[in-house]
Design an enzyme around this catalytic site. Structure first.
Site, short mmCIF file in Angstrom:
data_model
loop_
_atom_site.label_atom_id
_atom_site.label_comp_id
_atom_site.label_asym_id
_atom_site.label_seq_id
_atom_site.Cartn_x
_atom_site.Cartn_y
_atom_site.Cartn_z
N LEU A 161 -58.14 44.32 -0.55
CA LEU A 161 -56.78 43.74 0.11
C LEU A 161 -56.19 42.46 0.17
O LEU A 161 -57.20 41.59 0.42
CB LEU A 161 -57.03 44.22 1.79
CG LEU A 161 -55.68 44.15 2.56
CD1 LEU A 161 -54.83 45.32 2.37
CD2 LEU A 161 -56.13 44.31 4.20
N ASP A 162 -55.07 42.14 -0.16
CA ASP A 162 -54.55 40.76 -0.33
C ASP A 162 -55.13 39.95 -1.21
O ASP A 162 -55.12 38.45 -0.96
CB ASP A 162 -54.37 40.03 1.40
CG ASP A 162 -53.61 41.05 2.29
OD1 ASP A 162 -52.78 41.54 1.65
OD2 ASP A 162 -53.84 41.05 3.38
N ASP A 163 -56.00 40.50 -2.07
CA ASP A 163 -56.73 39.75 -3.10
C ASP A 163 -56.12 39.50 -4.71
O ASP A 163 -56.65 38.91 -5.28
CB ASP A 163 -57.80 39.93 -3.09
CG ASP A 163 -59.06 39.30 -3.77
OD1 ASP A 163 -59.22 37.73 -3.45
OD2 ASP A 163 -59.70 39.48 -4.78
#
Lengths: 284, 284, 284, 284
Positions: A227-229
């Site tokens: 996530l969000d990486d």
């Protein structure tokens, strides 16, 4: 639709690479319109984007792979060819916040985004009228705690049926499953409403407000299993002060999200983005 | 040195606050030069900064506290008075990187920073010649794993002897002890070389490079007992691209650090910063 | 619609002004929500904006002028009172470029612009469908070399009929007559597609391109009788490079124009803009 | 000093250019470190910058011109070769304002500016001590209404004697004669304290203040015979508000001027700037 071809290359860096590629294109009478390259000395990596006019190009693109194979092999090139005469097919996922969707549809209509949009998928009815105004098919697939797998299966079916190349999450408020993300590598672009890696995860504006930062940000990035990486394509910030309440942050943030997402999408559609080592090269 | 006084107030918000304060000042013939206030509705907080000319002010400042006490009590004001005729006394801590020190000393000399600088403390000899050029006393106190407590004791002795009001960490590469930080609340300003809270801790530019961000930042903040967590005074960012290697980030970062730190210091010296709830109000 | 009143004041600066105004408001039980003031020392001018809650305010606004008159006279105040319960009425003028119109209508719908929009006037049919989508009456008044006076007369008739407070020129490509401009002082906002005073007049992007500037800009300003010379409310810029052709400037410019115009309009509607000496104060 | 060579080319655009140049370099075993090119379709112009490692390059640079001549002729190349092992020699002209001088000298000392500075010329004594601190020869040549020609003759004598490649006007407050400017084409860089073409000429900050702009700017440009009209290398802006008096503009402007001038100078020294049609290409 442009009568051009774009070649994107990454490879170990060594002498003669540019000469080999330029010679190959010249032999087939390519008129180069844009060329940009980057050497990452630390990684010993060569990255290149070259776009040429197909008008007088003598090699049919369907024979390109075969003709280019000897060079690609000799120089260990990792490459892909994009045909400008074929428009990318983009699907937009959206929930209730409609500012990014409004922005994308207007830009698409006015010619800023070179793609077809055959499909909008939402987990809510809210934006149906807007989709219809722009003449884009709109499908509601509700998502809740219980039906996530079924919902994603239905989404995938539609994406396949419409031969979608790129999925844009325009403030889609559902976390996609690991399997879903893995199925579309570098083909899902998300807008995160913070300056990543600051405030990854939920409610970034509220956390920015509480931390008392003096700038808020937005990040357009490819979605990966974490996530969000994923690789960051574009970021921007706006100045805030103690006078800005949460609602002001949300409003300033909406303007940021729109421009950052639309830049990321346009650069992707222009085949200007190359990913390596979880980072992006965005060719000028 | 300015012939003005500045009053900074925070209190629970309620009716009649501005009238009470404005009346008090008017009764003593204050000529108000700047006034700024802020209501935080969520916290029901009133914050104010007012600066007036002392030329015709009829109340001697040494009697201000007594005269103002009834108002302060009635309205539960948390207040402080700053006398513009008294220059703040600032100490600079520095290690080997000298760009922030060079910048602060030049700004001080050219009149941008209204303060005296009676002391520079460093753990290295490197910047001695520069300090001497600007005529500032320079003291080396080496710090290593074993002598930290002694070093801080010696630093405190010097800070006391020079009656220092403000300590500026101009890329001082030692972490101060909890006790040291607690001793100077809102009186130590640090420049962190990232866009906090992203990349707090060590080597932020290297981590920004690895994450592939498209903007780098710098943060000027008050130092508290928790590392890189104090109230943020100012932040700014600079755009980077895949063409920027680590060295380019360091160079662009130096320019950021200089301007962000100098703004934070100047605003503090102008008595424009109020801290509440681990955030700052910076009055315009 | 907000249950607040806003008082905007400009006057010669002297002692006791703030006290007098704050007292007056306090006597009528005003709960001040925002107050901001500015002293222009060079011009000896005092400027103030104060907004308060009407909930417990004991003075009916229709009696405000009479009650406030003694203070206003004694202190030579130039003042106006804005009633937050009355929404401003805004007309939009537009030609063929629709990006600013799209942006304004979306922001209006989503609640960012506190006003009614009873009228869009265009010299072309192009944006009718858009206006209808948002449910705004749309009137076409063609303008050519011969009928300008008649066209403006018809425009004024409509503006009067709809009791318009503010006219926004959203890339309206006709120059208004001196008489028209004089009729609506500080009530016409224009977006100029350059960083004024650079490239005032026609075709600013083309001239920016030819001059080889590295930044392009946009300016939101009040319209006066002198072309592109009115008080500037807001400006912003975007970076360009040699890679940007005219079309890229136009595209980047559209994004600038949208945000700059919408900020200028919102600040005007929030009664945050005061004009003096052909300049603006924009209260925070 | 870098063990590299840089080739800068402009020519009519046509097929095979890149291939011809890349082949030539490859034949002499060049290891290309950076290559960037730009096609100006409107002007049918090809512009290129390529930098390579000299370590294994088999062609001595003194034979480059002869070896490259056939290609240059066949393709009508306008080219120049820069030898990275030879440091440029830069002179700085300065008057009384010292902020740009301080900045340039510090950046030079810290290694940011790859050049030698054998000469500072001033029309005032003020900055002598600073020059001496950095060990740079400092010559005062007073200029007044009567002796301008003699002063410039003396300046030219010194520039010749020191074999100066680049003259930087670091807020030098004298207008150079047409003859002087013509003698050093694309070899004089000036910092103008406005966002050109706005406020060209004298006292730009005062005029910006009077016009009420919301952003101020600075411009680094090559000097030509026409005042403030030369090719722009870099520009940047800073936000101001009604709260900023003239002195605040001057202070914010100083920070702008420093960074804009230093970027322009560094890019010039890195041989990254190509001039055509009174504009610049700044290769990344």
């Amino acid at each position: 639709m442009k009568n051009t071809a774009t070649l994107l290359i990454s490879s170990p860096d060594h002498k003669g690479l540019v000469a080999a590629i330029a010679d190959f294109l010249y032999q087939h009478n390519a008129n180069i319109l844009h060329a940009d390259q980057h050497q990452d000395a630390q990684e010993n990596l060569f990255l290149m984007r070259v776009e040429w006019d197909l008008e007088e190009f003598t090699l049919p693109l369907e024979q390109f792979a075969e003709a280019f194979a000897p060079i690609a092999e000799r120089h260990q090139l990792d490459w892909r060819l994009e045909d400008g005469r074929r428009r990318s097919r983009m699907a937009i996922f959206v929930s209730r916040f409609d500012h990014c969707l409004v922005d994308l549809l207007y830009r698409h209509q006015s010619g800023e985004l070179p793609c077809d949009i055959p499909l909008i998928i939402s987990n809510h009815e809210d934006t149906r009228r807007l989709a219809e105004f722009y003449g884009i098919p709109f499908v509601v697939i509700p998502v809740n705690g219980d039906n996530k797998a079924e919902a994603e299966a239905e989404q995938q079916r539609l994406l396949d049926a419409h031969q979608i190349d790129l999925i844009v999450l325009a403030r889609y408020m559902q976390v996609l499953s690991t399997e879903f993300c893995a199925r579309y590598p570098q083909r899902i672009i998300n807008i995160h409403h913070s300056f990543l890696p600051a405030f990854h995860g939920a409610r970034p504006y509220h956390r920015a407000f509480e931390r008392g930062v003096k700038l808020i940000g937005a990040t357009g990035h490819y979605v990966t299993e974490i996530l969000d990486d994923g690789p960051i394509i574009e970021q921007d910030v706006a100045r805030i002060s103690h006078r800005d309440a949460i609602d002001d942050l949300l409003q300033k943030g909406r303007d940021l999200e729109k421009v950052v997402l639309s830049r990321a999408v346009r650069w992707h559609l222009d085949h200007r983005v190359l990913v390596y080592k979880n980072k992006t090269v965005v060719f000028d």
